[in-house]
Design a protein around this motif. Structure first.
Motif, PDB file in Angstrom:
ATOM      1  N   ASP A  60       0.438  -0.774   0.280  1.00  0.00           N
ATOM      2  CA  ASP A  60       0.172  -0.174   0.243  1.00  0.00           C
ATOM      3  C   ASP A  60       0.566   1.200   0.135  1.00  0.00           C
ATOM      4  O   ASP A  60       0.309   2.018  -0.429  1.00  0.00           O
ATOM      5  CB  ASP A  60      -1.003  -0.450   1.213  1.00  0.00           C
ATOM      6  CG  ASP A  60      -2.163  -0.485   0.819  1.00  0.00           C
ATOM      7  OD1 ASP A  60      -2.310  -1.911  -0.004  1.00  0.00           O
ATOM      8  OD2 ASP A  60      -2.909  -1.463   1.946  1.00  0.00           O
ATOM      9  N   ARG A  61       2.147   1.518   0.372  1.00  0.00           N
ATOM     10  CA  ARG A  61       3.113   2.053   0.949  1.00  0.00           C
ATOM     11  C   ARG A  61       3.265   2.370  -0.831  1.00  0.00           C
ATOM     12  O   ARG A  61       3.642   3.974  -0.998  1.00  0.00           O
ATOM     13  CB  ARG A  61       4.184   2.822   1.680  1.00  0.00           C
ATOM     14  CG  ARG A  61       3.816   2.403   2.622  1.00  0.00           C
ATOM     15  CD  ARG A  61       4.685   2.167   3.989  1.00  0.00           C
ATOM     16  NE  ARG A  61       4.392   2.406   5.255  1.00  0.00           N
ATOM     17  CZ  ARG A  61       4.334   3.375   6.216  1.00  0.00           C
ATOM     18  NH1 ARG A  61       5.637   3.773   6.049  1.00  0.00           N
ATOM     19  NH2 ARG A  61       4.382   3.024   7.893  1.00  0.00           N
ATOM     20  N   LYS A  62       4.252   1.954  -1.170  1.00  0.00           N
ATOM     21  CA  LYS A  62       4.694   1.517  -2.395  1.00  0.00           C
ATOM     22  C   LYS A  62       3.660   2.333  -3.791  1.00  0.00           C
ATOM     23  O   LYS A  62       4.102   2.643  -4.136  1.00  0.00           O
ATOM     24  CB  LYS A  62       4.709   0.187  -2.825  1.00  0.00           C
ATOM     25  CG  LYS A  62       5.659  -0.181  -4.336  1.00  0.00           C
ATOM     26  CD  LYS A  62       5.734  -1.757  -4.289  1.00  0.00           C
ATOM     27  CE  LYS A  62       4.580  -2.351  -5.102  1.00  0.00           C
ATOM     28  NZ  LYS A  62       5.279  -4.285  -5.323  1.00  0.00           N
ATOM     29  N   VAL A  63       2.029   1.474  -3.739  1.00  0.00           N
ATOM     30  CA  VAL A  63       1.387   2.068  -4.771  1.00  0.00           C
ATOM     31  C   VAL A  63       0.746   3.353  -4.527  1.00  0.00           C
ATOM     32  O   VAL A  63       1.117   4.141  -5.439  1.00  0.00           O
ATOM     33  CB  VAL A  63       0.248   0.957  -4.825  1.00  0.00           C
ATOM     34  CG1 VAL A  63      -1.224   1.917  -5.631  1.00  0.00           C
ATOM     35  CG2 VAL A  63       0.371  -0.869  -5.061  1.00  0.00           C
ATOM     36  N   GLN A 153       4.804  -6.404 -11.205  1.00  0.00           N
ATOM     37  CA  GLN A 153       4.576  -5.951 -12.113  1.00  0.00           C
ATOM     38  C   GLN A 153       5.024  -4.525 -11.564  1.00  0.00           C
ATOM     39  O   GLN A 153       5.409  -3.748 -12.693  1.00  0.00           O
ATOM     40  CB  GLN A 153       3.267  -5.516 -12.585  1.00  0.00           C
ATOM     41  CG  GLN A 153       2.706  -6.632 -13.427  1.00  0.00           C
ATOM     42  CD  GLN A 153       0.875  -6.639 -13.509  1.00  0.00           C
ATOM     43  OE1 GLN A 153       0.751  -6.159 -13.471  1.00  0.00           O
ATOM     44  NE2 GLN A 153       0.502  -8.169 -13.193  1.00  0.00           N
ATOM     45  N   LEU A 154       5.378  -4.126 -10.234  1.00  0.00           N
ATOM     46  CA  LEU A 154       5.370  -2.289  -9.782  1.00  0.00           C
ATOM     47  C   LEU A 154       6.409  -3.116  -8.721  1.00  0.00           C
ATOM     48  O   LEU A 154       6.366  -2.090  -7.695  1.00  0.00           O
ATOM     49  CB  LEU A 154       3.946  -2.247  -8.843  1.00  0.00           C
ATOM     50  CG  LEU A 154       2.972  -1.915  -9.798  1.00  0.00           C
ATOM     51  CD1 LEU A 154       2.181  -2.093  -9.284  1.00  0.00           C
ATOM     52  CD2 LEU A 154       3.725  -0.812 -11.210  1.00  0.00           C
ATOM     53  N   PRO A 155       7.751  -3.757  -9.394  1.00  0.00           N
ATOM     54  CA  PRO A 155       8.619  -3.297  -7.899  1.00  0.00           C
ATOM     55  C   PRO A 155       9.098  -1.692  -7.659  1.00  0.00           C
ATOM     56  O   PRO A 155       9.507  -1.472  -8.470  1.00  0.00           O
ATOM     57  CB  PRO A 155      10.299  -3.471  -8.931  1.00  0.00           C
ATOM     58  CG  PRO A 155       9.463  -3.572 -10.773  1.00  0.00           C
ATOM     59  CD  PRO A 155       7.997  -4.094 -10.830  1.00  0.00           C
ATOM     60  N   ALA A 156       9.193  -2.050  -6.234  1.00  0.00           N
ATOM     61  CA  ALA A 156       9.124  -0.861  -5.754  1.00  0.00           C
ATOM     62  C   ALA A 156      10.496   0.001  -6.197  1.00  0.00           C
ATOM     63  O   ALA A 156      11.041   1.449  -6.295  1.00  0.00           O
ATOM     64  CB  ALA A 156       9.430  -0.510  -4.295  1.00  0.00           C
ATOM     65  N   GLY A 290       3.964  -1.916 -15.073  1.00  0.00           N
ATOM     66  CA  GLY A 290       4.988  -0.779 -14.512  1.00  0.00           C
ATOM     67  C   GLY A 290       6.107  -1.531 -15.034  1.00  0.00           C
ATOM     68  O   GLY A 290       7.533  -1.096 -16.224  1.00  0.00           O
ATOM     69  N   ARG A 291       6.928  -3.240 -15.042  1.00  0.00           N
ATOM     70  CA  ARG A 291       8.159  -3.680 -15.462  1.00  0.00           C
ATOM     71  C   ARG A 291       8.251  -3.225 -16.306  1.00  0.00           C
ATOM     72  O   ARG A 291       9.195  -3.136 -16.459  1.00  0.00           O
ATOM     73  CB  ARG A 291       7.849  -4.900 -14.553  1.00  0.00           C
ATOM     74  CG  ARG A 291       8.770  -5.808 -14.947  1.00  0.00           C
ATOM     75  CD  ARG A 291       9.125  -7.349 -14.624  1.00  0.00           C
ATOM     76  NE  ARG A 291       9.640  -7.277 -12.794  1.00  0.00           N
ATOM     77  CZ  ARG A 291      10.787  -7.053 -12.371  1.00  0.00           C
ATOM     78  NH1 ARG A 291      12.172  -6.749 -13.362  1.00  0.00           N
ATOM     79  NH2 ARG A 291      10.938  -7.697 -11.027  1.00  0.00           N
ATOM     80  N   HIS A 292       7.505  -4.062 -17.597  1.00  0.00           N
ATOM     81  CA  HIS A 292       7.272  -4.237 -18.817  1.00  0.00           C
ATOM     82  C   HIS A 292       7.570  -2.314 -19.513  1.00  0.00           C
ATOM     83  O   HIS A 292       8.406  -2.805 -20.723  1.00  0.00           O
ATOM     84  CB  HIS A 292       7.120  -5.282 -19.757  1.00  0.00           C
ATOM     85  CG  HIS A 292       7.147  -6.402 -19.101  1.00  0.00           C
ATOM     86  ND1 HIS A 292       5.737  -7.235 -18.517  1.00  0.00           N
ATOM     87  CD2 HIS A 292       7.792  -7.411 -19.251  1.00  0.00           C
ATOM     88  CE1 HIS A 292       6.981  -8.473 -17.714  1.00  0.00           C
ATOM     89  NE2 HIS A 292       8.034  -8.317 -18.658  1.00  0.00           N
TER      90      HIS A 292
END
Length: 422
Positions: A60-63, A153-156, A290-292
């Protein structure tokens, strides 16, 4: 905070999830222990997402940080204690009475995430259109799938310099500029609507451009106007099949209101996975996770999994590497100028290969050096020498000769086979 301070704050959080069991390796893993610079467990080589590490608060903090300084700030809240933005994901709880013999019990289903729409019936319909194994019901396979996709998909470390390993001040600055650019130009969150709503919005010249959702009054008026139209006039941008009347569709503001997707078709064009929480990146007419998206813009180090912002890096085996991270996957020794062997797309130094991965010769029972010739048949291997590749009965050399294989043994003739098998 100046760049020097940011660099000093960087760390990889090695205490987080320490000792957590691996869901993939089970008892073979002694428990999660984060590698110093790789994003994997030192014990089993699996990623953190494969371990039973509670990550909901961290996710939740990352997003929340991802949505900071974007048009999607309505989806975050800032903690009073430290001012850190936190993702306000929509949790949907459904209660259904279940008839029993004597009294009525309540069956409660909790979705760890649901589309942030006011109409719960629409959100519920959306969930039902996803594959069951991808529906994020608490405690289910779908919830685990969502957790893994948030990590993949959304690595910090694709958005937060403090999650990266030893960036220089200049690299921190480049990364901050890169993140700001993709937030302004590519980042978006899908929206769930009925096709008639999308038609109404695309036909409205006064469509708000700040990502706000339309009012229910406008939607209701347009639905009355289009009540006689069939859903078959709308087709999914990905699969090209018609949208069924009454089914919800997903649209992406950056793609334009003329494009619609089935809920299960709202996927990354590269990995084909469902875009987690409908968070997408739009580029050249395609949806990316996000990753790709980041991979399409920057090289990614195959060692530490971080984006490369340095001008100096190496390329080997079709992958990119920080100079200091082109290392043996087993022992971490630097491989520059050394002999290495690729094992499952990971480079391994020669000593580690011979010790941990080399095949064993059926003749001498020693490991076969990766640089020497060998004979292979099914899962059996021999040194290609006159001392090892011999008839199992008469010891005749079989190099360049016809042979008869039987359960790891080789024979030069039917007679030798009969003698050995009798």
């Amino acid at each position: 905070m100046d760049l020097e301070s940011k660099v000093k704050k960087m760390g990889l959080g090695h205490e987080e999830g320490f000792g957590a069991p691996c869901l993939k390796c089970k008892d073979k893993c002694e428990g999660f222990e984060l590698h110093f610079w790789r994003k994997i467990c030192r014990n089993c080589k699996c990623g953190q997402e494969e371990h039973d590490v509670p990550t909901s608060n961290e996710d939740d903090r990352k997003v929340g940080k991802l949505f900071e300084d974007t048009k999607y700030t309505t989806l975050i809240a800032k903690l009073k204690t430290d001012g850190i933005p936190v993702y306000k994901r929509n949790v949907m709880i459904l209660t259904n009475p279940v008839a029993a013999k004597k009294n009525v019990s309540i069956n409660t289903v909790t979705y760890e995430w649901a589309p942030p729409v006011q109409n719960q019936t629409l959100a519920r319909h959306y969930m039902q259109m996803l594959p069951k194994e991808k529906q994020p019901v608490a405690g289910s396979e779908g919830a685990q799938y969502r957790k893994k996709q948030l990590a993949k998909q959304l690595p910090a470390h694709d958005q937060d310099p403090s999650k990266c390993h030893e960036l220089t001040p200049n690299e921190v600055k480049q990364m901050e500029q890169f993140v700001k650019k993709y937030k302004n130009e590519a980042l978006g969150v899908g929206d769930v609507k009925l096709p008639s709503e999308v038609e109404a919005k695309s036909g409205d010249k006064n469509v708000p451009s700040n990502g706000e959702r339309g009012t229910s009054a406008t939607v209701g008026a347009m639905e009355d106007k289009l009540a006689g139209q069939k859903g078959s006039q709308y087709s999914c941008f990905r699969c090209k099949l018609s949208m069924k009347e009454g089914d919800p569709a997903v649209y992406a503001e950056r793609a334009g209101y003329d494009k619609l997707w089935h809920p299960a078709c709202f996927v990354c064009c590269t990995c084909g996975e469902l875009l987690v929480d409908m968070i997408y990146f739009w580029k050249n007419g395609k949806l990316y996770c996000g990753r790709h998206y980041c991979d399409s813009e920057k090289p990614r180090c195959a060692g530490c999994d971080e984006l490369i912002f340095s001008n100096e890096y190496t390329q080997a085996e079709g992958q990119s590497w920080h100079l200091k991270h082109f290392c043996c996957f087993d022992c971490d020794c630097v491989l520059a100028g050394e002999i290495y062997v690729m094992v499952n797309e990971k480079p391994v130094c020669k000593p580690c290969y011979v010790k941990n991965h080399a095949v064993v010769c059926q003749g001498c029972h020693n490991a076969i050096d990766p640089e020497v010739q060998r004979v292979s048949y099914n899962n059996f291997n021999w040194h290609a020498t006159t001392e090892c590749f011999l008839c199992s009965c008469c010891s005749k050399c079989l190099i360049g000769q016809k042979f008869m294989p039987v359960e790891g043994m080789v024979f030069c003739s039917v007679e030798c086979k009969k003698k050995m098998m009798s």
